[in-house]
Design an enzyme around this catalytic site. Structure first.
Site, short mmCIF file in Angstrom:
data_model
loop_
_atom_site.label_atom_id
_atom_site.label_comp_id
_atom_site.label_asym_id
_atom_site.label_seq_id
_atom_site.Cartn_x
_atom_site.Cartn_y
_atom_site.Cartn_z
N PHE A 139 6.44 7.61 -5.68
CA PHE A 139 5.51 8.76 -5.76
C PHE A 139 5.13 9.10 -7.19
CE2 PHE A 139 9.66 10.49 -6.37
CZ PHE A 139 9.51 11.63 -7.14
N ARG A 172 13.97 7.41 9.48
CA ARG A 172 13.04 8.49 9.84
C ARG A 172 12.81 8.60 11.34
NH1 ARG A 172 8.09 6.80 6.35
NH2 ARG A 172 9.01 4.79 6.89
N GLU A 175 9.54 -2.32 5.11
CA GLU A 175 10.23 -1.52 4.09
C GLU A 175 10.91 -2.44 3.07
OE1 GLU A 175 9.43 1.48 4.42
OE2 GLU A 175 8.97 1.62 6.54
N ASP A 181 15.97 3.24 6.13
CA ASP A 181 14.88 4.02 6.71
C ASP A 181 15.30 4.54 8.08
OD1 ASP A 181 12.57 5.19 7.48
OD2 ASP A 181 11.38 3.37 7.57
N MET A 230 2.30 5.02 1.41
CA MET A 230 2.75 5.46 2.72
C MET A 230 1.53 5.80 3.59
SD MET A 230 6.04 7.85 1.72
CE MET A 230 6.47 8.21 3.41
N GLY A 271 0.85 -1.18 0.00
CA GLY A 271 0.00 0.00 0.00
C GLY A 271 0.88 1.23 0.00
N GLY A 307 -0.92 1.88 6.78
CA GLY A 307 -1.06 0.96 7.92
C GLY A 307 -0.29 -0.34 7.74
N LYS A 308 0.70 -0.36 6.89
CA LYS A 308 1.45 -1.59 6.62
C LYS A 308 2.24 -2.04 7.85
CE LYS A 308 3.72 0.33 3.23
NZ LYS A 308 3.17 1.70 3.38
N THR A 309 2.96 -1.10 8.45
CA THR A 309 3.76 -1.48 9.63
C THR A 309 2.84 -1.87 10.78
OG1 THR A 309 5.45 0.06 8.89
CG2 THR A 309 5.64 -0.73 11.14
#
Ligand SMILES: Nc1ncnc2c1ncn2[C@@H]1O[C@H](COP(=O)(O)OP(=O)(O)O)[C@@H](O)[C@H]1O
Ligand SMILES: Cc1cn([C@H]2C[C@H](O)[C@@H](COP(=O)(O)O)O2)c(=O)[nH]c1=O
Length: 245
Positions: free
Chosen positions: A223, A139, A192, A137, A108, A106, A111-113
């Protein structure tokens, strides 16, 4: 309910390899399969793909279809897979008889994580598992380098709403094999996944040869709506696809 069956020829024999069951309110099921978040009516549908692959073809196809037909299909089923009775056999603490690949895709913030962590929490106690994410990653803080001599997890999975789960943060998935207990792992949770250059190779080996239960979460397009990393390579390989939007 729309049931799609596709058969094609393998090297030696004909196999029915794809059974997709979908509740759809738009015209193109295939479009929804691969790009659920860009589909016009993505919010109106739930879709679940079962691909009883060559590993379990003989019984898998019929069983999967029977299970799916019996399963209530209204709305999106967000129960963790391990809490589903039909999946319990796959999650016993004894060694699994066959590998399994489940893909959560899906955009960003979909709700994947969150879903990946829910699957970990739903594991049958005693199942040996590890969670891993790409060290690209950063972030939610930088990860320290994984030190094989300490064997300690060096990072964490982070959801955008503040939940976390200890994990390994690695540059490639083959680093997982430096874990002393790698061979004993029954389930591996990869977040990820689009960042791992060896995603396809690792999943093929872990699922088909090492008979592990592998979950992969990742974005399926960048994107600019181009395919990113090797997530798309997992579509034809996965046993279950969970598109989020
Ligand atoms: N713009 C946002 N800022 C902070 N939290 C958000 C935002 N959008 C969604 N969320 C929350 O984050 C959750 C999803 O986070 P996460 O599981 O990390 O998604 P993903 O892994 O797909 O990026 C949502 O359920 C929602 O509660
Ligand atoms: C769309 C897009 C995303 N990324 C990166 C940015 C983040 O590190 C991950 C996505 O993480 P999330 O858990 O789904 O929020 O991917 C990128 O590199 N390029 C892109 O086009």
């Amino acid at each position: 309910m729309l049931v799609i069956r596709q058969s094609f020829k393998g090297n030696n024999c004909e196999r029915v390899c794809l059974v997709a069951t979908a509740v759809v309110q738009c015209r193109s099921a295939s479009r929804l399969l691969w790009r659920p978040h860009t589909a016009k009516h993505a919010h109106d549908c739930s879709l679940r793909l079962i691909r009883p692959s060559a590993r379990k073809f003989t019984t898998g196809c019929r069983a999967a279809l029977a299970t799916e037909v019996q399963r209530p299909l209204e709305g999106s089923d967000q129960r963790p897979l391990h809490s589903r009775p039909e999946d319990q056999a796959e999650t016993s603490t004894s060694a699994p008889t066959q590998g399994r690949l489940q893909l959560i895709v899906g955009p960003m913030f979909a709700g994947k994580t969150t879903r990946l962590i829910a699957e970990i929490h739903a594991l049958v106690p005693g199942v040996r598992f590890a969670a891993v994410k790409s060290d690209k990653d950063v972030r939610y803080g930088t990860c320290s380098e994984f030190l094989p001599n300490t064997q300690r997890p060096n990072g964490s999975l982070h959801t955008h709403n503040g939940h976390s789960q200890v994990c390994y943060a690695l540059p490639t998935l083959k680093h997982m094999r430096q874990l002393d207990d790698y061979e004993k792992l029954q389930a591996i949770f990869i977040d990820e996944g689009h960042f791992f250059e060896d995603l396809k190779e690792f999943c093929d080996c872990a699922v088909d040869h090492e008979r592990k239960h592998v979950f992969v979460a990742g974005i399926d397009s960048d994107f600019q709506r181009n395919s990113i990393g090797q997530i798309a390579d997992l579509f034809p390989r996965c046993d279950e696809l969970h598109p989020l939007s």
